[in-house]
Design a protein around this motif. Structure first.
Motif, PDB file in Angstrom:
ATOM      1  N   LEU A 205       5.324   5.290  -5.522  1.00  0.00           N
ATOM      2  CA  LEU A 205       5.300   5.308  -4.068  1.00  0.00           C
ATOM      3  C   LEU A 205       4.013   4.653  -3.561  1.00  0.00           C
ATOM      4  CD1 LEU A 205       6.679   6.196  -1.440  1.00  0.00           C
ATOM      5  CD2 LEU A 205       5.554   8.417  -1.689  1.00  0.00           C
ATOM      6  N   TYR A 206       2.901   4.996  -4.190  1.00  0.00           N
ATOM      7  CA  TYR A 206       1.622   4.393  -3.811  1.00  0.00           C
ATOM      8  C   TYR A 206       1.704   2.869  -3.888  1.00  0.00           C
ATOM      9  CZ  TYR A 206      -3.277   3.062  -3.889  1.00  0.00           C
ATOM     10  OH  TYR A 206      -4.480   2.461  -3.612  1.00  0.00           O
ATOM     11  N   ASP A 207       2.177   2.344  -5.032  1.00  0.00           N
ATOM     12  CA  ASP A 207       2.241   0.896  -5.242  1.00  0.00           C
ATOM     13  C   ASP A 207       3.156   0.201  -4.237  1.00  0.00           C
ATOM     14  OD1 ASP A 207       0.525   1.040  -7.458  1.00  0.00           O
ATOM     15  OD2 ASP A 207       2.203   1.309  -8.849  1.00  0.00           O
ATOM     16  N   ALA A 208       4.231   0.865  -3.854  1.00  0.00           N
ATOM     17  CA  ALA A 208       5.193   0.268  -2.938  1.00  0.00           C
ATOM     18  C   ALA A 208       4.758   0.343  -1.482  1.00  0.00           C
ATOM     19  CB  ALA A 208       6.552   0.951  -3.102  1.00  0.00           C
ATOM     20  N   VAL A 209       3.782   1.199  -1.190  1.00  0.00           N
ATOM     21  CA  VAL A 209       3.410   1.416   0.205  1.00  0.00           C
ATOM     22  C   VAL A 209       1.976   0.972   0.520  1.00  0.00           C
ATOM     23  CG1 VAL A 209       3.075   3.184   1.990  1.00  0.00           C
ATOM     24  CG2 VAL A 209       5.080   3.288   0.501  1.00  0.00           C
ATOM     25  N   ILE A 210       1.018   1.458  -0.201  1.00  0.00           N
ATOM     26  CA  ILE A 210      -0.382   1.260   0.209  1.00  0.00           C
ATOM     27  C   ILE A 210      -0.854  -0.187   0.061  1.00  0.00           C
ATOM     28  CG2 ILE A 210      -2.774   2.022  -0.097  1.00  0.00           C
ATOM     29  CD1 ILE A 210      -0.778   4.054   1.293  1.00  0.00           C
ATOM     30  N   PRO A 211      -0.687  -0.859  -1.079  1.00  0.00           N
ATOM     31  CA  PRO A 211      -1.130  -2.256  -1.125  1.00  0.00           C
ATOM     32  C   PRO A 211      -0.460  -3.155  -0.075  1.00  0.00           C
ATOM     33  CG  PRO A 211      -0.913  -1.413  -3.349  1.00  0.00           C
ATOM     34  CD  PRO A 211      -0.317  -0.372  -2.419  1.00  0.00           C
ATOM     35  N   PRO A 212       0.862  -3.041   0.161  1.00  0.00           N
ATOM     36  CA  PRO A 212       1.436  -3.870   1.228  1.00  0.00           C
ATOM     37  C   PRO A 212       0.888  -3.525   2.617  1.00  0.00           C
ATOM     38  CG  PRO A 212       3.182  -3.072  -0.224  1.00  0.00           C
ATOM     39  CD  PRO A 212       1.919  -2.350  -0.603  1.00  0.00           C
ATOM     40  N   MET A 213       0.653  -2.244   2.877  1.00  0.00           N
ATOM     41  CA  MET A 213       0.059  -1.863   4.163  1.00  0.00           C
ATOM     42  C   MET A 213      -1.337  -2.465   4.304  1.00  0.00           C
ATOM     43  SD  MET A 213       1.036   2.105   4.895  1.00  0.00           S
ATOM     44  CE  MET A 213       2.648   2.561   5.532  1.00  0.00           C
ATOM     45  N   ARG A 214      -2.126  -2.378   3.246  1.00  0.00           N
ATOM     46  CA  ARG A 214      -3.484  -2.933   3.301  1.00  0.00           C
ATOM     47  C   ARG A 214      -3.441  -4.450   3.470  1.00  0.00           C
ATOM     48  NH1 ARG A 214      -7.610  -1.877  -0.687  1.00  0.00           N
ATOM     49  NH2 ARG A 214      -8.914  -2.540   1.051  1.00  0.00           N
ATOM     50  N   GLN A 215      -2.473  -5.089   2.838  1.00  0.00           N
ATOM     51  CA  GLN A 215      -2.341  -6.537   2.976  1.00  0.00           C
ATOM     52  C   GLN A 215      -2.088  -6.910   4.438  1.00  0.00           C
ATOM     53  OE1 GLN A 215       0.576  -8.331   0.372  1.00  0.00           O
ATOM     54  NE2 GLN A 215       0.657 -10.208   1.583  1.00  0.00           N
ATOM     55  N   ILE A 216      -1.179  -6.206   5.090  1.00  0.00           N
ATOM     56  CA  ILE A 216      -0.836  -6.537   6.471  1.00  0.00           C
ATOM     57  C   ILE A 216      -1.948  -6.125   7.441  1.00  0.00           C
ATOM     58  CG2 ILE A 216       0.806  -6.079   8.354  1.00  0.00           C
ATOM     59  CD1 ILE A 216       1.739  -8.076   6.124  1.00  0.00           C
ATOM     60  N   VAL A 217      -2.531  -4.964   7.249  1.00  0.00           N
ATOM     61  CA  VAL A 217      -3.664  -4.567   8.096  1.00  0.00           C
ATOM     62  C   VAL A 217      -4.789  -5.594   7.937  1.00  0.00           C
ATOM     63  CG1 VAL A 217      -5.483  -2.829   8.432  1.00  0.00           C
ATOM     64  CG2 VAL A 217      -3.088  -2.116   8.207  1.00  0.00           C
ATOM     65  N   GLY A 218      -5.035  -6.032   6.710  1.00  0.00           N
ATOM     66  CA  GLY A 218      -6.058  -7.057   6.468  1.00  0.00           C
ATOM     67  C   GLY A 218      -5.713  -8.381   7.120  1.00  0.00           C
ATOM     68  N   SER A 219      -4.440  -8.747   7.091  1.00  0.00           N
ATOM     69  CA  SER A 219      -4.051 -10.013   7.726  1.00  0.00           C
ATOM     70  C   SER A 219      -4.256  -9.944   9.232  1.00  0.00           C
ATOM     71  CB  SER A 219      -2.613 -10.396   7.372  1.00  0.00           C
ATOM     72  OG  SER A 219      -1.665  -9.672   8.118  1.00  0.00           O
ATOM     73  N   VAL A 220      -3.956  -8.804   9.834  1.00  0.00           N
ATOM     74  CA  VAL A 220      -4.165  -8.658  11.279  1.00  0.00           C
ATOM     75  C   VAL A 220      -5.665  -8.721  11.585  1.00  0.00           C
ATOM     76  CG1 VAL A 220      -3.863  -7.146  13.285  1.00  0.00           C
ATOM     77  CG2 VAL A 220      -1.994  -7.434  11.645  1.00  0.00           C
ATOM     78  N   GLN A 221      -6.485  -8.149  10.721  1.00  0.00           N
ATOM     79  CA  GLN A 221      -7.936  -8.265  10.910  1.00  0.00           C
ATOM     80  C   GLN A 221      -8.353  -9.737  10.893  1.00  0.00           C
ATOM     81  OE1 GLN A 221      -8.764  -5.257   7.667  1.00  0.00           O
ATOM     82  NE2 GLN A 221     -10.525  -4.902   9.001  1.00  0.00           N
ATOM     83  N   GLY A 222      -7.815 -10.491   9.957  1.00  0.00           N
ATOM     84  CA  GLY A 222      -8.145 -11.915   9.870  1.00  0.00           C
ATOM     85  C   GLY A 222      -7.660 -12.705  11.070  1.00  0.00           C
ATOM     86  N   VAL A 223      -6.469 -12.389  11.542  1.00  0.00           N
ATOM     87  CA  VAL A 223      -5.908 -13.043  12.717  1.00  0.00           C
ATOM     88  C   VAL A 223      -6.776 -12.752  13.938  1.00  0.00           C
ATOM     89  CG1 VAL A 223      -3.915 -12.938  14.282  1.00  0.00           C
ATOM     90  CG2 VAL A 223      -3.550 -13.205  11.822  1.00  0.00           C
ATOM     91  N   LEU A 224      -7.206 -11.503  14.082  1.00  0.00           N
ATOM     92  CA  LEU A 224      -8.078 -11.160  15.210  1.00  0.00           C
ATOM     93  C   LEU A 224      -9.430 -11.867  15.104  1.00  0.00           C
ATOM     94  CD1 LEU A 224      -7.493  -7.355  15.911  1.00  0.00           C
ATOM     95  CD2 LEU A 224      -6.601  -9.327  17.160  1.00  0.00           C
ATOM     96  N   ALA A 225      -9.952 -11.986  13.898  1.00  0.00           N
ATOM     97  CA  ALA A 225     -11.226 -12.700  13.718  1.00  0.00           C
ATOM     98  C   ALA A 225     -11.081 -14.152  14.173  1.00  0.00           C
ATOM     99  CB  ALA A 225     -11.685 -12.618  12.268  1.00  0.00           C
ATOM    100  N   LYS A 226      -9.975 -14.784  13.797  1.00  0.00           N
ATOM    101  CA  LYS A 226      -9.739 -16.164  14.238  1.00  0.00           C
ATOM    102  C   LYS A 226      -9.543 -16.233  15.743  1.00  0.00           C
ATOM    103  CE  LYS A 226      -8.287 -18.828  10.325  1.00  0.00           C
ATOM    104  NZ  LYS A 226      -7.312 -19.817   9.839  1.00  0.00           N
ATOM    105  N   GLY A 227      -8.903 -15.203  16.313  1.00  0.00           N
ATOM    106  CA  GLY A 227      -8.734 -15.157  17.761  1.00  0.00           C
ATOM    107  C   GLY A 227     -10.067 -15.073  18.481  1.00  0.00           C
TER     108      GLY A 227
END
Length: 174
Positions: free
Chosen positions: A5-27
């Protein structure tokens, strides 16, 4: 190979939260180069019938660490009454979200498997297991709101591409 459950949920969540952080930084960088305040982006939406960037960012947080908190509590409610931030505040809130996700141990998340979760929205109560809730409700919502945030910034001229949305992909190591 068994996936937890951890592998299926937490790394993908962190990936997307991280991508939004990067998108906001570029914004923020784009707005600075244009001599504009990034705060002005917060009220933008991609269509008049859709909610603004603030709601999209709140929902990214709500459907990531908020979903884990909801599974722990056995109840998850529709996003309402969330604290609205300025642009820098959202950047900080997303950083905190990622830190909280990072701090979760596999044992803690895996122990949530099979747990009952009720999603409440107005008068509705929808019963889930933790897996059903996370896989069929919160993760799709997380992706939707992250995509919509990306689309709003892209629409406003922020130079973004698919790699920005993908964030840090999970490459094989070793």
């Amino acid at each position: 190979m068994t996936i937890s459950l951890y592998d299926a949920v937490i790394p993908p969540m962190r990936q997307i939260v991280g991508s939004v952080q990067g998108v906001l930084a570029k914004g923020a960088k784009h707005c600075e180069a244009e001599g504009k305040s990034a705060d002005a982006l917060l009220s933008d939406c991609i269509h008049e019938t859709m909610l603004p960037l603030t709601f999209q960012l709140d929902s990214v947080i709500h459907h990531s660490i908020g979903a884990i908190d909801g599974v722990r509590a056995g109840e998850f409610n529709a996003a309402s009454g969330l604290k609205t931030h300025d642009y820098a505040g959202y950047q900080a809130a997303l950083a905190e979200t990622d830190e909280r996700l990072k701090a979760l141990s596999p044992d803690d998340v895996n122990a949530l498997g099979g747990k009952d979760v009720i999603f409440r929205f107005r008068e509705q109560a929808m019963p889930f297991t933790a897996e059903g809730f996370l896989f069929s409700f919160s993760k799709p919502n997380l992706y939707f709101h992250a995509t919509t945030a990306y689309d709003i910034l892209r629409m406003k001229g922020v130079p973004l591409g698919k790699r920005d949305y993908l964030g840090q992909i999970q490459l094989k190591t070793g």
